[in-house]
Design a protein around this motif. Structure first.
Motif, short mmCIF file in Angstrom:
data_model
loop_
_atom_site.label_atom_id
_atom_site.label_comp_id
_atom_site.label_asym_id
_atom_site.label_seq_id
_atom_site.Cartn_x
_atom_site.Cartn_y
_atom_site.Cartn_z
N ALA A 30 16.07 1.49 -1.83
CA ALA A 30 14.28 0.33 -2.60
C ALA A 30 13.42 0.93 -3.59
N ALA A 31 13.91 2.24 -3.41
CA ALA A 31 13.29 2.97 -4.59
C ALA A 31 14.14 2.01 -6.59
N ALA A 32 15.62 2.52 -6.05
CA ALA A 32 16.44 1.63 -6.86
C ALA A 32 15.81 0.09 -7.28
N LEU A 33 15.30 -0.02 -6.84
CA LEU A 33 15.20 -1.87 -6.69
C LEU A 33 13.93 -1.79 -7.41
N ALA A 34 12.99 -0.49 -6.26
CA ALA A 34 11.50 -0.91 -7.27
C ALA A 34 11.45 -1.07 -8.57
N VAL A 72 9.67 -5.02 -3.76
CA VAL A 72 10.51 -4.38 -2.64
C VAL A 72 9.76 -3.92 -1.06
N VAL A 73 9.96 -4.48 0.06
CA VAL A 73 9.48 -4.01 1.44
C VAL A 73 10.81 -3.41 2.24
N ALA A 74 10.01 -1.67 2.68
CA ALA A 74 11.25 -1.50 3.11
C ALA A 74 11.66 -1.36 4.75
N ALA A 75 12.26 -1.82 4.96
CA ALA A 75 11.89 -1.90 6.85
C ALA A 75 12.23 -0.56 7.40
N GLU A 76 12.18 0.18 8.47
CA GLU A 76 12.97 1.70 8.41
C GLU A 76 11.91 1.94 9.91
N PRO A 77 12.81 1.58 10.89
CA PRO A 77 12.08 2.07 12.40
C PRO A 77 11.92 3.46 13.02
N THR A 78 12.72 4.05 11.95
CA THR A 78 12.20 5.49 12.69
C THR A 78 11.54 6.11 12.19
N ALA A 79 10.52 7.02 12.47
CA ALA A 79 9.45 7.64 11.49
C ALA A 79 9.53 8.02 10.61
N GLU A 80 10.32 9.04 11.20
CA GLU A 80 11.22 10.63 10.21
C GLU A 80 11.11 10.57 8.35
N PRO A 81 12.18 9.08 7.92
CA PRO A 81 12.81 8.93 7.03
C PRO A 81 11.90 7.79 6.30
N ARG A 82 11.12 7.11 7.52
CA ARG A 82 10.36 6.41 6.74
C ARG A 82 9.14 7.45 6.08
N SER A 83 8.81 7.91 7.17
CA SER A 83 8.14 9.31 6.23
C SER A 83 8.17 10.31 4.78
N LEU A 84 9.15 10.08 4.94
CA LEU A 84 10.05 11.09 3.73
C LEU A 84 10.31 10.40 2.11
N GLY A 85 10.08 9.20 2.82
CA GLY A 85 10.82 7.60 1.60
C GLY A 85 9.32 7.97 0.83
N ARG A 86 7.89 7.59 1.37
CA ARG A 86 7.14 7.47 1.07
C ARG A 86 6.50 8.34 0.26
N ARG A 87 7.30 9.67 0.75
CA ARG A 87 6.25 10.97 -0.27
C ARG A 87 7.98 11.21 -1.56
N LEU A 88 9.25 10.95 -0.91
CA LEU A 88 9.88 10.55 -1.98
C LEU A 88 9.61 10.19 -3.57
N SER A 125 6.79 7.85 -4.07
CA SER A 125 5.31 7.76 -4.14
C SER A 125 5.20 7.08 -5.09
N ASP A 126 5.73 7.26 -6.49
CA ASP A 126 6.16 7.27 -7.62
C ASP A 126 5.69 5.63 -7.79
N GLN A 127 6.81 5.23 -6.69
CA GLN A 127 7.56 3.24 -6.50
C GLN A 127 5.88 2.42 -5.43
N LYS A 128 6.47 1.11 -5.74
CA LYS A 128 5.44 0.31 -5.94
C LYS A 128 6.60 -0.50 -4.31
N ILE A 129 6.88 0.44 -3.10
CA ILE A 129 7.52 0.20 -2.26
C ILE A 129 7.00 -0.61 -1.28
N GLU A 130 6.25 -1.19 0.01
CA GLU A 130 6.22 -1.33 0.97
C GLU A 130 6.56 -1.42 1.71
#
Length: 106
Positions: free
Chosen positions: A32-36, A42-58, A60-65
């Motif tokens: 998602a970050a590479a594409l953004a 980019v819309v990133a669909a992730e059902p598991t809270a931990e990786p989704r939260s990590l992705g938001r933090r890692l 955060s400089d990219q426009k990913i929903e």
């Protein structure tokens, strides 16, 4: 592995102009970050809270929903409607139960 390494065989098929992308099973967001970063919406669909939260933090400089949604139904995204020019599923299929409904199979 990097985005380019993982997708090297199909990168030439990805849109070069900015477009709407759905990354299903986005995990912590490498793709998602590479594409953004390439200008895609980019819309990133992730059902598991931990990786989704990590992705938001890692990334955060990219426009990913980030969306909490999962195969096989993608209930949240289906309810929203909308269309995507590219739908990416990488390392996802092995997580589906053998008995899971398959909406694409009729």
């Amino acid at each position: 592995m990097t985005f380019a390494e993982v997708h090297r065989e199909v990168l030439h098929l990805f849109p070069s102009q900015p477009c709407s992308v759905l990354d299903i099973g986005a995990g912590s967001g490498r793709d998602a970050a590479a594409l953004a970063a390439r200008g895609h919406r980019v819309v990133a669909a992730e059902p598991t809270a931990e990786p989704r939260s990590l992705g938001r933090r890692l990334h955060s400089d990219q426009k990913i929903e980030w969306v909490d949604d999962a195969l096989p139904r993608l209930t949240t995204l289906t309810a929203r409607g909308g269309r995507f020019d590219l739908i990416l599923l990488a390392a996802v299929w092995m997580h589906l139960d053998d008995n899971a409904p398959r909406p694409w199979s009729g």
